[in-house]
Scaffold this motif. Structure first.
Motif, PDB file in Angstrom:
ATOM      1  N   VAL A  43      -4.167 -55.094 -14.825  1.00  0.00           N
ATOM      2  CA  VAL A  43      -4.121 -55.580 -13.478  1.00  0.00           C
ATOM      3  C   VAL A  43      -3.233 -56.814 -13.538  1.00  0.00           C
ATOM      4  O   VAL A  43      -2.544 -57.000 -12.418  1.00  0.00           O
ATOM      5  CB  VAL A  43      -5.725 -56.027 -13.411  1.00  0.00           C
ATOM      6  CG1 VAL A  43      -5.818 -56.958 -12.156  1.00  0.00           C
ATOM      7  CG2 VAL A  43      -6.662 -54.793 -13.148  1.00  0.00           C
ATOM      8  N   VAL A 246      -9.409 -57.829  -1.610  1.00  0.00           N
ATOM      9  CA  VAL A 246      -9.187 -57.108  -2.796  1.00  0.00           C
ATOM     10  C   VAL A 246      -9.439 -55.605  -2.287  1.00  0.00           C
ATOM     11  O   VAL A 246      -8.405 -54.811  -2.284  1.00  0.00           O
ATOM     12  CB  VAL A 246      -9.997 -57.520  -4.091  1.00  0.00           C
ATOM     13  CG1 VAL A 246      -9.596 -56.330  -5.139  1.00  0.00           C
ATOM     14  CG2 VAL A 246      -9.647 -58.805  -4.526  1.00  0.00           C
ATOM     15  N   ASP A 247     -10.589 -55.306  -1.674  1.00  0.00           N
ATOM     16  CA  ASP A 247     -10.700 -53.923  -1.246  1.00  0.00           C
ATOM     17  C   ASP A 247      -9.753 -53.671  -0.346  1.00  0.00           C
ATOM     18  O   ASP A 247      -9.579 -52.250   0.007  1.00  0.00           O
ATOM     19  CB  ASP A 247     -12.157 -54.046  -0.734  1.00  0.00           C
ATOM     20  CG  ASP A 247     -12.661 -52.717  -0.125  1.00  0.00           C
ATOM     21  OD1 ASP A 247     -12.589 -51.727  -0.892  1.00  0.00           O
ATOM     22  OD2 ASP A 247     -12.716 -52.542   1.013  1.00  0.00           O
ATOM     23  N   TYR A 249      -6.797 -54.702   0.342  1.00  0.00           N
ATOM     24  CA  TYR A 249      -5.263 -54.384   0.006  1.00  0.00           C
ATOM     25  C   TYR A 249      -5.477 -53.198  -1.173  1.00  0.00           C
ATOM     26  O   TYR A 249      -4.261 -52.573  -1.300  1.00  0.00           O
ATOM     27  CB  TYR A 249      -4.873 -55.717  -0.962  1.00  0.00           C
ATOM     28  CG  TYR A 249      -4.443 -56.733   0.079  1.00  0.00           C
ATOM     29  CD1 TYR A 249      -3.306 -56.713   0.915  1.00  0.00           C
ATOM     30  CD2 TYR A 249      -4.927 -57.961  -0.100  1.00  0.00           C
ATOM     31  CE1 TYR A 249      -2.848 -57.691   1.630  1.00  0.00           C
ATOM     32  CE2 TYR A 249      -4.359 -59.135   0.710  1.00  0.00           C
ATOM     33  CZ  TYR A 249      -3.469 -58.740   1.614  1.00  0.00           C
ATOM     34  OH  TYR A 249      -2.903 -59.899   2.400  1.00  0.00           O
ATOM     35  N   ASN A 250      -6.614 -52.954  -1.720  1.00  0.00           N
ATOM     36  CA  ASN A 250      -6.482 -52.009  -2.663  1.00  0.00           C
ATOM     37  C   ASN A 250      -6.648 -50.366  -2.194  1.00  0.00           C
ATOM     38  O   ASN A 250      -5.844 -49.660  -2.112  1.00  0.00           O
ATOM     39  CB  ASN A 250      -7.879 -51.909  -3.516  1.00  0.00           C
ATOM     40  CG  ASN A 250      -7.863 -50.849  -4.745  1.00  0.00           C
ATOM     41  OD1 ASN A 250      -6.638 -50.438  -5.042  1.00  0.00           O
ATOM     42  ND2 ASN A 250      -9.169 -50.617  -4.979  1.00  0.00           N
ATOM     43  N   ARG A 251      -7.629 -50.453  -1.093  1.00  0.00           N
ATOM     44  CA  ARG A 251      -7.881 -49.222  -0.311  1.00  0.00           C
ATOM     45  C   ARG A 251      -7.361 -48.701   1.030  1.00  0.00           C
ATOM     46  O   ARG A 251      -6.869 -47.754   1.161  1.00  0.00           O
ATOM     47  CB  ARG A 251      -9.300 -48.989  -0.103  1.00  0.00           C
ATOM     48  CG  ARG A 251     -10.065 -48.980  -1.507  1.00  0.00           C
ATOM     49  CD  ARG A 251     -11.663 -48.196  -1.216  1.00  0.00           C
ATOM     50  NE  ARG A 251     -12.302 -49.071  -0.266  1.00  0.00           N
ATOM     51  CZ  ARG A 251     -13.288 -48.451   0.600  1.00  0.00           C
ATOM     52  NH1 ARG A 251     -13.548 -47.326   0.397  1.00  0.00           N
ATOM     53  NH2 ARG A 251     -13.886 -49.144   1.398  1.00  0.00           N
ATOM     54  N   TRP A 256      -1.265 -52.520  -4.046  1.00  0.00           N
ATOM     55  CA  TRP A 256      -1.876 -53.221  -5.488  1.00  0.00           C
ATOM     56  C   TRP A 256      -1.544 -54.299  -5.871  1.00  0.00           C
ATOM     57  O   TRP A 256      -2.195 -55.091  -6.532  1.00  0.00           O
ATOM     58  CB  TRP A 256      -2.074 -51.736  -6.493  1.00  0.00           C
ATOM     59  CG  TRP A 256      -2.579 -50.825  -6.018  1.00  0.00           C
ATOM     60  CD1 TRP A 256      -3.505 -50.449  -4.757  1.00  0.00           C
ATOM     61  CD2 TRP A 256      -2.907 -49.409  -6.706  1.00  0.00           C
ATOM     62  NE1 TRP A 256      -4.085 -49.394  -4.664  1.00  0.00           N
ATOM     63  CE2 TRP A 256      -3.597 -48.549  -5.828  1.00  0.00           C
ATOM     64  CE3 TRP A 256      -2.111 -48.804  -7.609  1.00  0.00           C
ATOM     65  CZ2 TRP A 256      -3.824 -47.194  -5.942  1.00  0.00           C
ATOM     66  CZ3 TRP A 256      -2.596 -47.535  -7.991  1.00  0.00           C
ATOM     67  CH2 TRP A 256      -3.214 -46.816  -7.116  1.00  0.00           C
ATOM     68  N   ALA A 259      -3.697 -56.807  -4.277  1.00  0.00           N
ATOM     69  CA  ALA A 259      -5.199 -56.571  -4.721  1.00  0.00           C
ATOM     70  C   ALA A 259      -5.091 -57.124  -6.286  1.00  0.00           C
ATOM     71  O   ALA A 259      -6.201 -57.842  -6.421  1.00  0.00           O
ATOM     72  CB  ALA A 259      -5.314 -55.295  -4.662  1.00  0.00           C
ATOM     73  N   ALA A 260      -4.161 -57.077  -7.089  1.00  0.00           N
ATOM     74  CA  ALA A 260      -4.282 -57.321  -8.463  1.00  0.00           C
ATOM     75  C   ALA A 260      -4.246 -59.104  -8.442  1.00  0.00           C
ATOM     76  O   ALA A 260      -4.774 -59.670  -9.434  1.00  0.00           O
ATOM     77  CB  ALA A 260      -3.075 -56.792  -9.329  1.00  0.00           C
ATOM     78  N   SER A 263      -7.374 -60.573  -7.554  1.00  0.00           N
ATOM     79  CA  SER A 263      -8.127 -60.332  -8.567  1.00  0.00           C
ATOM     80  C   SER A 263      -7.922 -61.350  -9.872  1.00  0.00           C
ATOM     81  O   SER A 263      -8.937 -61.939 -10.348  1.00  0.00           O
ATOM     82  CB  SER A 263      -8.505 -58.786  -9.228  1.00  0.00           C
ATOM     83  OG  SER A 263      -8.255 -58.044  -8.195  1.00  0.00           O
TER      84      SER A 263
ATOM     85  N   ALA B  75      -6.126 -44.409  -2.202  1.00  0.00           N
ATOM     86  CA  ALA B  75      -5.556 -45.092  -3.232  1.00  0.00           C
ATOM     87  C   ALA B  75      -5.948 -44.357  -4.662  1.00  0.00           C
ATOM     88  O   ALA B  75      -5.194 -44.544  -5.666  1.00  0.00           O
ATOM     89  CB  ALA B  75      -6.449 -46.442  -3.337  1.00  0.00           C
TER      90      ALA B  75
END
Lengths: 285, 350
Positions: A43, A246-247, A249-251, A256, A259-260, A263, B75
């Motif tokens: 991450v 985070v969710d 950017y991630n989903r 990523w 999101a990382a 995090s 994702a």
């Protein structure tokens, strides 16, 4: 091997607890490290190596208004819910500490019951209690014989109620442990010396329960920082916290590195808030 | 040896390391033979309908057993392609997400020779196929808001003077921006490319009274609980509330809708690619679509399937040729989703 074990026990009896701690903690620590560290490092690597260059995700996030706003919501909600929880939990812990053993055990289960219940279930239960036609509003409406619609859900109030409910048990337990560790003789000595209950509370109970208070406050704050379900179900869209980002950017946008990066920043905030406490504890001990 | 090590890039090393860690999870799948296929499912009552209407008869006919993995998330597809550990053969999602995956090269080319192309209202693209259409529209509790006391089209939904009260909308830009533009008077034929600024300006008007449900089931449950006066949901969700065990029955307006498509694609490098293609072809057949939508409550893309539906399902079918309604343009969203999603998120959280 037996020799090693004896050494460990001897170290414990010697009171050189530091060394014993190292020996007893190392299996659990190394296992946790083996499982947690590689993905954590990945991450971290994802966060620093964006597609457009090193550290670009950090600079883009830090300069974005969305992040600034979400960060301030996160801090405000985490701090205020931890403090409200501490206030409520301290009262509960004080009451528990004064109960005889068996009665206390029953009461502790009552504290733990919501703690064991899924946060999702608790949030849905709160929508029934806090809703527009919920238990609180309909009861108030019945008492005052008029339609009452207090806005308790999908706003900051609903979020804080949900967060507090989620955090109180986490603070009750360490505070109770600290309170129970206080030698009853100290209270007797204080009252023989003429101290009134209020004075005993502020000069004996509070200072001696501080380790539990800080431990509870810290674990509550760290958990509150990462809250996701409670803001999603009880807060408004303006009350969403960093985990929601985070969710997102991630989903939703599959970005990523960002999101990382968020995090990693959340992780650093958690570690950063734990460090002073650890130092303070060592200083004390 | 040293030279070999230095050739491995950091990324591939990390990916490899992740693979080693994930190995125990992979071995289970490696045991699967040629007679299986793994599909992603939405879960809940919808997946039960898929199980009864599609999966069970498919296995009976072809002998191919179907594993269902929960929760479509693009994702995850990206992660599978990155690590080379492809757990899913068949992916399902909205047309917009499938188009976005297509743009990123996530899907295998479809074998068009085994697909029935002529019968479909929305023809399959080169790498994904649309098998159903879901109408999104206004829902309300007819017991609380009788006739004339609820909005029936989007302009009324946005008219807070006429219909004050708490509104619920989907917290995603695709569909929501179209609804805002329709409410603001944009003609359906002039919808694309979207006037995004105008859409947000229209949304600003009702933002203070909007609740954004965190999950799709909440888009009906909040209306059922009286927490929200007027909701925006999929027709199938509203239909379910009228069935046994559905709770408070809700009404749904067919006067104006946006139509979202959904379908299937085969993940690149899928271990059971042929079986996945066979399953897609099966799902495009008229009788299979009719069987599915009798239970699931959406609209089949097969033209023949429409006449095969039960009377009950037909009562809940939207009119796809309604001149006031708009079909969501998947290609537009594949090209513009990222920017719009960021702006929507900023807007919704501000």
């Amino acid at each position: 091997m037996p020799c090693r074990r004896l050494n460990a026990l001897a170290a414990l009896e010697d009171g050189s607890t530091m060394r014993a701690q190292t020996i007893f903690m190392s299996p659990a620590t190394s296992m946790a490290a083996a499982i947690v560290l590689p993905p954590l490092l990945y991450v971290f690597y994802t966060s620093v190596s964006g597609p457009t260059g090193w550290l670009t995700s950090y600079s883009e996030i830090v300069t974005s208004g969305l992040f600034a706003r979400t960060l301030s919501t996160t801090l405000v909600v985490a701090i205020s819910s931890s403090i409200v929880s501490l206030f409520l939990a301290y009262i509960v812990a004080l009451h528990l500490a004064r109960q005889p053993g068996r009665r206390r055990a029953v009461l502790i289960v009552l504290v733990l019951l919501p703690f064991w219940t899924s946060v999702l279930v608790k949030c849905f239960a709160f929508t029934i209690i806090l809703g527009r036609d919920g238990i609180i509003n309909s009861t108030l409406g019945w008492i005052f014989n008029t339609k009452i619609e207090l806005p308790l859900l999908f706003n900051r109030i609903g979020l804080l109620i949900g967060m507090t409910n989620f955090l109180v048990p986490l603070i009750v337990l360490p505070v109770l442990a600290s309170l129970l560790a206080i030698d009853g003789a100290i209270y007797r000595a204080a009252s023989i010396m003429g101290a009134r209950p209020a004075r005993i509370f502020w000069t004996v109970t509070v200072p001696m329960s501080l380790p539990g208070v800080f431990a509870g406050l810290l674990s509550a704050f760290v958990l509150a920082l990462g809250a996701f379900v409670v803001p999603a179900l009880l807060g408004s869209s303006q009350d969403q916290m960093l985990s929601s980002l985070v969710d997102f950017y991630n989903r939703q946008v599959l970005d990523w590195p960002k999101a990382a990066a968020i995090s990693v920043m959340l992780f650093c905030m958690a570690v950063g808030s734990a460090a002073p406490l650890a130092l303070w504890r060592r200083h004390k001990v | 040896m040293n030279r070999l090590v230095s050739k491995i890039s950091r990324r591939s090393f990390l990916v490899g390391a992740m693979g080693v860690l994930a190995a125990p999870m992979v071995s289970r799948r490696a045991a699967a033979g040629s007679g299986t296929v793994t599909m992603v499912g939405w879960g809940g009552a919808y997946q039960e309908a898929v199980q009864r209407a599609v999966v069970a008869p498919f296995t009976k006919e072809t002998g191919i057993s179907v594993n269902v993995a929960p929760g479509p998330v693009l994702a995850k597809v990206k992660a599978m392609l990155l690590t080379g550990n492809i757990e899913w053969d068949l992916y399902t999602d909205t047309g917009a997400v499938l188009a976005s995956g297509s743009k990123q090269g996530f899907w295998e080319k479809l074998d068009s020779s085994i697909l029935e192309m002529k019968d479909l209202a929305v023809p399959p693209t080169s790498d994904y196929a649309i098998n159903e259409i879901s109408a999104v529209g206004i829902t309300w509790d007819p017991k609380r808001c009788g006739s004339g006391r609820h909005p029936v089209n989007f302009a009324e939904f946005f008219d807070l003077k006429k219909f004050a009260g708490r509104h619920a909308m989907r917290p995603f830009p695709d569909g929501t921006l179209e609804i805002a533009l329709l409410a603001d008077g944009v003609a359906p034929k002039d919808m694309y490319p979207l006037d995004v600024d105008r859409a947000f300006k229209a949304l600003d008007r009702i933002k203070p009274s909007v609740v954004w449900p965190a999950t799709t089931p909440q888009s009906v449950s909040l209306v059922q609980a009286g927490e929200v006066d007027f909701g925006m949901t999929y027709v199938a969700r509203a239909k379910t509330t009228n069935g046994p065990g559905g709770g408070v029955p809700l009404a749904f307006s067919f006067e104006q809708n946006v139509f979202a498509t959904s379908g299937y694609a085969v993940v690149k490098g899928a271990p059971n690619k042929e079986n996945a293609m066979t399953l897609i072809a099966y799902m495009l057949r008229p009788e299979v679509q009719a069987r599915l939508e009798d239970q699931a409550g959406n609209t089949p893309t097969s033209k023949q399937a429409t006449s095969m539906l039960s009377t009950e399902a037909r009562n809940w079918q939207p009119d796809l040729s309604n001149p006031n309604s708009v079909m969501i343009n998947s290609q537009y969203w594949a090209d513009n989703m990222e920017g719009a999603a960021r702006r929507f998120k900023e807007w919704i959280m501000a």
